[in-house]
Structures are given as C-alpha cells and as structure tokens.
Design a protein around this motif. Structure first.
Motif, PDB file in Angstrom:
ATOM      1  N   TRP A 211       0.821  -1.215   0.000  1.00 52.14           N
ATOM      2  CA  TRP A 211       0.000   0.000   0.000  1.00 52.14           C
ATOM      3  C   TRP A 211       0.852   1.262   0.000  1.00 52.14           C
ATOM      4  O   TRP A 211       0.449   2.288  -0.566  1.00 52.14           O
ATOM      5  N   GLY A 212       2.046   1.186   0.600  1.00 54.59           N
ATOM      6  CA  GLY A 212       2.932   2.334   0.604  1.00 54.59           C
ATOM      7  C   GLY A 212       3.935   2.313  -0.527  1.00 54.59           C
ATOM      8  O   GLY A 212       4.776   3.203  -0.623  1.00 54.59           O
ATOM      9  N   MET A 213       3.853   1.309  -1.385  1.00 55.14           N
ATOM     10  CA  MET A 213       4.784   1.217  -2.505  1.00 55.14           C
ATOM     11  C   MET A 213       4.027   1.589  -3.785  1.00 55.14           C
ATOM     12  O   MET A 213       3.819   2.759  -4.056  1.00 55.14           O
ATOM     13  N   SER A 214       3.561   0.631  -4.572  1.00 57.10           N
ATOM     14  CA  SER A 214       2.803   1.004  -5.774  1.00 57.10           C
ATOM     15  C   SER A 214       1.496   1.692  -5.409  1.00 57.10           C
ATOM     16  O   SER A 214       0.950   2.482  -6.192  1.00 57.10           O
ATOM     17  N   GLY A 215       0.993   1.408  -4.197  1.00 58.88           N
ATOM     18  CA  GLY A 215      -0.262   2.014  -3.775  1.00 58.88           C
ATOM     19  C   GLY A 215      -0.207   3.526  -3.682  1.00 58.88           C
ATOM     20  O   GLY A 215      -1.220   4.202  -3.896  1.00 58.88           O
ATOM     21  N   ALA A 216       0.962   4.088  -3.367  1.00 60.11           N
ATOM     22  CA  ALA A 216       1.060   5.542  -3.194  1.00 60.11           C
ATOM     23  C   ALA A 216       0.747   6.293  -4.489  1.00 60.11           C
ATOM     24  O   ALA A 216      -0.160   7.133  -4.515  1.00 60.11           O
ATOM     25  N   PRO A 217       1.463   6.032  -5.588  1.00 57.96           N
ATOM     26  CA  PRO A 217       1.094   6.737  -6.818  1.00 57.96           C
ATOM     27  C   PRO A 217      -0.265   6.319  -7.357  1.00 57.96           C
ATOM     28  O   PRO A 217      -1.006   7.146  -7.905  1.00 57.96           O
ATOM     29  N   PHE A 218      -0.611   5.048  -7.175  1.00 58.52           N
ATOM     30  CA  PHE A 218      -1.840   4.543  -7.777  1.00 58.52           C
ATOM     31  C   PHE A 218      -3.092   5.156  -7.150  1.00 58.52           C
ATOM     32  O   PHE A 218      -4.030   5.537  -7.865  1.00 58.52           O
ATOM     33  N   VAL A 219      -3.125   5.286  -5.836  1.00 58.70           N
ATOM     34  CA  VAL A 219      -4.314   5.852  -5.187  1.00 58.70           C
ATOM     35  C   VAL A 219      -4.502   7.312  -5.586  1.00 58.70           C
ATOM     36  O   VAL A 219      -5.630   7.772  -5.791  1.00 58.70           O
ATOM     37  N   THR A 220      -3.400   8.057  -5.731  1.00 58.72           N
ATOM     38  CA  THR A 220      -3.558   9.452  -6.162  1.00 58.72           C
ATOM     39  C   THR A 220      -4.055   9.523  -7.604  1.00 58.72           C
ATOM     40  O   THR A 220      -4.743  10.471  -7.986  1.00 58.72           O
ATOM     41  N   MET A 221      -3.714   8.528  -8.408  1.00 59.26           N
ATOM     42  CA  MET A 221      -4.234   8.457  -9.771  1.00 59.26           C
ATOM     43  C   MET A 221      -5.745   8.221  -9.743  1.00 59.26           C
ATOM     44  O   MET A 221      -6.505   8.831 -10.514  1.00 59.26           O
ATOM     45  N   ILE A 222      -6.185   7.347  -8.848  1.00 56.77           N
ATOM     46  CA  ILE A 222      -7.624   7.104  -8.683  1.00 56.77           C
ATOM     47  C   ILE A 222      -8.331   8.393  -8.278  1.00 56.77           C
ATOM     48  O   ILE A 222      -9.382   8.755  -8.831  1.00 56.77           O
ATOM     49  N   ASN A 223      -7.753   9.119  -7.308  1.00 60.57           N
ATOM     50  CA  ASN A 223      -8.348  10.383  -6.868  1.00 60.57           C
ATOM     51  C   ASN A 223      -8.461  11.373  -8.023  1.00 60.57           C
ATOM     52  O   ASN A 223      -9.476  12.061  -8.185  1.00 60.57           O
ATOM     53  N   GLU A 410      -7.631  -0.617   8.944  1.00 57.72           N
ATOM     54  CA  GLU A 410      -7.907  -1.720   8.024  1.00 57.72           C
ATOM     55  C   GLU A 410      -7.360  -1.484   6.621  1.00 57.72           C
ATOM     56  O   GLU A 410      -7.289  -2.415   5.812  1.00 57.72           O
ATOM     57  N   PHE A 411      -6.974  -0.239   6.326  1.00 57.92           N
ATOM     58  CA  PHE A 411      -6.482   0.038   4.974  1.00 57.92           C
ATOM     59  C   PHE A 411      -5.186  -0.702   4.676  1.00 57.92           C
ATOM     60  O   PHE A 411      -4.917  -1.046   3.516  1.00 57.92           O
ATOM     61  N   GLN A 412      -4.375  -0.948   5.682  1.00 59.79           N
ATOM     62  CA  GLN A 412      -3.102  -1.623   5.441  1.00 59.79           C
ATOM     63  C   GLN A 412      -3.316  -2.962   4.744  1.00 59.79           C
ATOM     64  O   GLN A 412      -2.661  -3.270   3.747  1.00 59.79           O
ATOM     65  N   GLU A 413      -4.254  -3.745   5.246  1.00 65.26           N
ATOM     66  CA  GLU A 413      -4.520  -5.053   4.643  1.00 65.26           C
ATOM     67  C   GLU A 413      -5.244  -4.906   3.307  1.00 65.26           C
ATOM     68  O   GLU A 413      -4.883  -5.553   2.317  1.00 65.26           O
ATOM     69  N   ALA A 414      -6.257  -4.039   3.268  1.00 60.65           N
ATOM     70  CA  ALA A 414      -7.012  -3.855   2.026  1.00 60.65           C
ATOM     71  C   ALA A 414      -6.131  -3.252   0.935  1.00 60.65           C
ATOM     72  O   ALA A 414      -6.201  -3.651  -0.234  1.00 60.65           O
ATOM     73  N   GLY A 415      -5.290  -2.286   1.323  1.00 61.26           N
ATOM     74  CA  GLY A 415      -4.404  -1.657   0.352  1.00 61.26           C
ATOM     75  C   GLY A 415      -3.380  -2.620  -0.210  1.00 61.26           C
ATOM     76  O   GLY A 415      -3.050  -2.577  -1.403  1.00 61.26           O
ATOM     77  N   ASP A 416      -2.861  -3.499   0.642  1.00 64.99           N
ATOM     78  CA  ASP A 416      -1.916  -4.505   0.157  1.00 64.99           C
ATOM     79  C   ASP A 416      -2.591  -5.454  -0.837  1.00 64.99           C
ATOM     80  O   ASP A 416      -2.016  -5.812  -1.873  1.00 64.99           O
ATOM     81  N   LYS A 417      -3.828  -5.861  -0.519  1.00 60.10           N
ATOM     82  CA  LYS A 417      -4.555  -6.747  -1.436  1.00 60.10           C
ATOM     83  C   LYS A 417      -4.820  -6.047  -2.766  1.00 60.10           C
ATOM     84  O   LYS A 417      -4.743  -6.661  -3.836  1.00 60.10           O
ATOM     85  N   MET A 418      -5.145  -4.755  -2.699  1.00 61.26           N
ATOM     86  CA  MET A 418      -5.375  -3.984  -3.921  1.00 61.26           C
ATOM     87  C   MET A 418      -4.130  -3.985  -4.803  1.00 61.26           C
ATOM     88  O   MET A 418      -4.211  -4.215  -6.021  1.00 61.26           O
ATOM     89  N   THR A 419      -2.958  -3.729  -4.212  1.00 57.70           N
ATOM     90  CA  THR A 419      -1.739  -3.646  -5.019  1.00 57.70           C
ATOM     91  C   THR A 419      -1.285  -5.009  -5.520  1.00 57.70           C
ATOM     92  O   THR A 419      -0.639  -5.105  -6.563  1.00 57.70           O
ATOM     93  N   GLU A 420      -1.620  -6.062  -4.791  1.00 59.04           N
ATOM     94  CA  GLU A 420      -1.341  -7.409  -5.304  1.00 59.04           C
ATOM     95  C   GLU A 420      -2.202  -7.690  -6.532  1.00 59.04           C
ATOM     96  O   GLU A 420      -1.734  -8.272  -7.523  1.00 59.04           O
ATOM     97  N   ALA A 421      -3.467  -7.269  -6.472  1.00 61.61           N
ATOM     98  CA  ALA A 421      -4.347  -7.422  -7.633  1.00 61.61           C
ATOM     99  C   ALA A 421      -3.871  -6.544  -8.785  1.00 61.61           C
ATOM    100  O   ALA A 421      -3.933  -6.943  -9.959  1.00 61.61           O
TER     101      ALA A 421
END
Length: 454
Positions: A211-223, A410-421
């Motif tokens: 969540w803090g790796m690929s999730g960082a740029p990706f979530v801002t892209m979603i926003n 709970e975002f830590q677990e959900a965010g990790d699952k998101m970036t794995e997907a």
C-alpha cells in the motif's frame, strides 16, 4: 479491532521467524554495553535522505555514553517489523521511523511514547535548535493526538508528490511538459519519449506491491480520475468507471512506456533508472528531487518538475518505543531532537550543498536559506505541499481522510490486497474485472470489520 490486528501480526511473527525477538525482550529492556554505554536501536528505511542521516550521525553525533545502532530496512519490511514489534510489546528497537498513517492508530493503541513530557523539559539549547514553531503545522499535526495535541513523533522529512522529467529527453522527442499536466498528457509524453531500441524508458513508477509502494502513486491516480473507495455510507465503490479508468491508465503507462520488470520496482529502482539519464518521466515523492540534483547524478541540471493532478502528503518521523527502558527513552529523544533540528539541516547542507542530504518538506526556514531556496526542486516542492487537502482527497465527498491512503487501520490489509491485484492485472495474470472484484471485496471487508458501515 485491536485484538484482530494483534492476532494477525502474531501469526505473521511466527511465519516469518520474528517471534524469536520476543524471548529477548527482557534482555533488550536493560541492554547496555560495557562501561554503562546506552545502545539506542533505530529501525529506519533505506531512503537516500535517511541513509545520509545514518552516515552523518555516525560521524557527528557525539553524545557521551550513547551508541547508535541503525537497522536500515526496505520500506515494506520496516512497516512489517515496526508494526509487529509495536503491537506485541517488543523491545528490539527504541526508535521507529513511521508516518502519519501509523500515527493514526499507534497513538490510540498506546504503541508510541507520548513525547510531550520530553518536549516540556527540553533544555533551552534543545528548544532553540528543534524550534517547533518552524515546523509546518500539517507535518507536526499529523504525528500528534488530535484530541490533546500532544506530539508522539518528530518529523524528519516530509513530502508531497510531483512529476520529475528529463528535459533533454523530452526535447529530443519533440514534446513539452504542460504547466499542469493531466494523466492523459503524461501518457502521451511518456509514449513519445519511450524508445526501446535506444534503451530509453518513457516513464517509471513504483510497481512493487504494497500500500505504501505502488499504492502511493496509484491511489492518487484514482483520486485524480474522480474515483473513490467508499460512498458516504461506507459502501465500497471500486467497481466503477472512474476506478476502471485509473487501473487502465496505470497499466497502459507502464506496459506501453514503462520499465522492464514492472512489479519489482520500488522507489530505489526508480531513482536508479531516472538518474541513469535513460528515463523521461518519474512520478513520485518531492523528497526525491534532491537526489536527482546531487553531484553524482547524470541528469543534474536537466530535470524539470510539474505538479501532479492529485498528489500525496507524507512524512517520515521518529517515535519512541514505550516499552524501552527509561534511560534509553531519554537517550532516544535527545538523538531525535538532534536529527530533527535546524542545526542538522545546516550540517547536512554544509556537507552536501546539493541539498540531497537535507530533510525536505518539514521546516519553513529551510526554504529561506540562501543555500537551499534557489535549488531547482525547492519551489516546486513548496507549491506541491501547498496545493494539498488531506481532509478532502476526492472530487466527491467521502467519509474518510487521506490522500494516498485511507486513514483507517484496516487500509493496510485492504491496500496490500489492492496492489497485489494491481500487479497481477498489469502482468496479465488476471483480468481487470477480476482485479476490481478482488479489490471491491477487500474494501467491503475492511468497512465491515472496522464497524464503519452501519
């Protein structure tokens, strides 16, 4: 909630072999080396600015009777080990490097020491050097108890995000970076710059899951594309057109114009690729700008900076392990004051005038220094920090705060699952529909387990 997280971490501890540290807690609690030397153990990340802190501390920090022991870890490993230690009462480390996301619930769970008593009894010299009034309020507030205002960590460096681009490569490709680029603009520029035959990569971004790796740029892209994770009733909103557009854009950029081995890239690999002079654009933290302007950078003086359509806000701060012995806590605090002070900023600039070693994004006075304010990335960093709204991350109203993350445990677990997907989708292991469905389920579960959905 706390029981669920702790139970999960205990399983993780046994699976990774880290549970052995628990048996050493009493030993670490009173650990001193010969001659009553206090050993302060510090868990930190392998980031260039922090790596320079380790180097300067070993050379210039001279506190009689105190020895510093640094554990420099990859970011994902640091988060895993720090959370495990904190949640199980471990004493392997006396200082943790953590950020606002961890502070959000570490304070609630008692996993971080309240620094207010230490701040209140600082010497006059320490007060002048630390100068809390000089720290940007958003940085200090993000590490404080929102109810009492007590500080639980000291920010070492802070960051927003922006695009860093190689002006020479863009010129060679006949393209220009707009003042305020959209993600469509970025895709077009990256595709134009990309030249496989010449070994030129159009754009690099973090691709490694986390969540803090690929999730960082990706979530801002979603926003930026109008996406969100929940509506106001905490119904998950991943399977939407806006989210779909962001997932497709992320994949298209990295598949059509990105680095090889996409999903292995952390920011360290991105830095290396950008610094090689063989990459057109990099989207990441503003704290990386100094590294591109360092004396040994092949692109020093060739880098341009442009604002992100929707950015992120973060800082890496230091907090004290509440389970450490009292004498170690005070020694830890004294080091933190030194490392997070104006004096350290001046020392880092003296030793490295490029600013690559200087903590950015935390102090107003840093950007007033003659040696720093005219550096190429200084004003773009200030602009990026000023354009953020941590409390309103999306185009629509949402029930959560946070820009590149959602400020719930709970975002830590959900965010990790998101970036794995996300990684599986980018590498064609699963379809976009499958990736969205997996992520939708993860965020639905997070809302239910957290008790947010009524």
């Amino acid at each position: 909630m706390k029981k669920r997280i702790v139970a999960l971490l205990m399983v993780l501890c046994m699976c990774t072999g880290l549970a052995a540290c628990a048996g050493k807690q009493d030993e670490k609690k009173s650990e001193k080396s010969s001659g009553d030397e206090i050993v302060v153990s510090i868990a930190t990340l392998n980031n260039p600015i922090v790596s320079n802190l380790v180097k300067l501390a070993q050379e210039y920090y001279d506190e009689k009777g105190v020895k510093l022991d640094f554990a420099v870890l990859p970011e994902n490993d640091l988060r895993e080990k720090a959370t495990l230690e904190a949640s199980t009462g471990g004493t392997t480390y006396d200082i943790y490097f953590t950020g606002p996301y961890e502070a959000n619930f570490w304070i609630t769970y008692g996993w971080a020491e309240n620094l207010q008593p230490y701040l209140d009894k600082m010497t006059e010299e320490q007060k002048e050097s630390l100068d809390l009034d000089d720290i940007f309020p958003s940085m200090l507030d993000s590490l404080s108890d929102p109810e009492t205002g007590d500080v639980y960590a000291l920010p070492f460096f802070g960051e927003a995000s922006f695009f860093m681009y190689n002006k020479e490569l863009l010129d060679n490709a006949g393209v220009t970076m707009p003042e305020n680029p959209t993600w469509d603009d970025i895709y077009d520029i990256a595709a134009a710059v990309d030249d496989e035959a010449a070994g030129i990569t159009g754009m690099t971004m973090r691709g490694a899951p986390g969540w803090g790796m690929s999730g960082a740029p990706f979530v801002t892209m979603i926003n930026a594309m109008g996406g969100k994770f929940y509506d106001m009733d905490w119904n998950a909103t991943v399977e939407t057109d806006e989210q779909r557009a962001a997932w497709e854009m992320y994949k298209n950029i990295l598949r059509d114009a990105g680095q090889d081995d996409i999903i292995t890239y952390t920011y360290n690999e991105c830095i290396s690729l950008m610094n090689s002079g063989k990459c057109g654009i990099w989207y990441d933290a503003t704290s990386n700008g100094p590294n591109l302007e360092a004396e040994d950078s092949l692109i020093k003086g060739k880098v341009g900076y442009a604002p992100a359509p929707s950015g992120w806000l973060w800082n890496w701060g230091m907090n004290i392990n509440p389970n450490s012995a009292d004498e170690k806590k005070q020694a830890a605090f004294d080091f933190m004051v030194w490392a997070c002070s104006k004096d350290y900023v001046n020392l880092s600039l003296e030793k490295d005038p490029s600013g690559a070693s200087t903590p950015s994004g935390v102090r107003a006075s840093t950007y007033e220094l003659d040696a720093y304010k005219d550096l190429p990335y200084a004003q773009p960093t200030l602009d990026a920090l000023s354009d953020l709204d941590f409390n309103n991350p999306c185009k629509d109203e949402v029930p959560y705060v946070g820009l590149q993350y959602i400020a719930i445990p709970e975002f830590q677990e959900a965010g990790d699952k998101m970036t794995e997907a996300l990684a599986a989708y980018v590498t064609d292991e699963i379809t976009l529909d499958e990736a969205l469905a997996t992520t939708q389920k993860a965020f639905e579960q997070a809302a239910e387990e957290g008790g947010y959905k009524k």
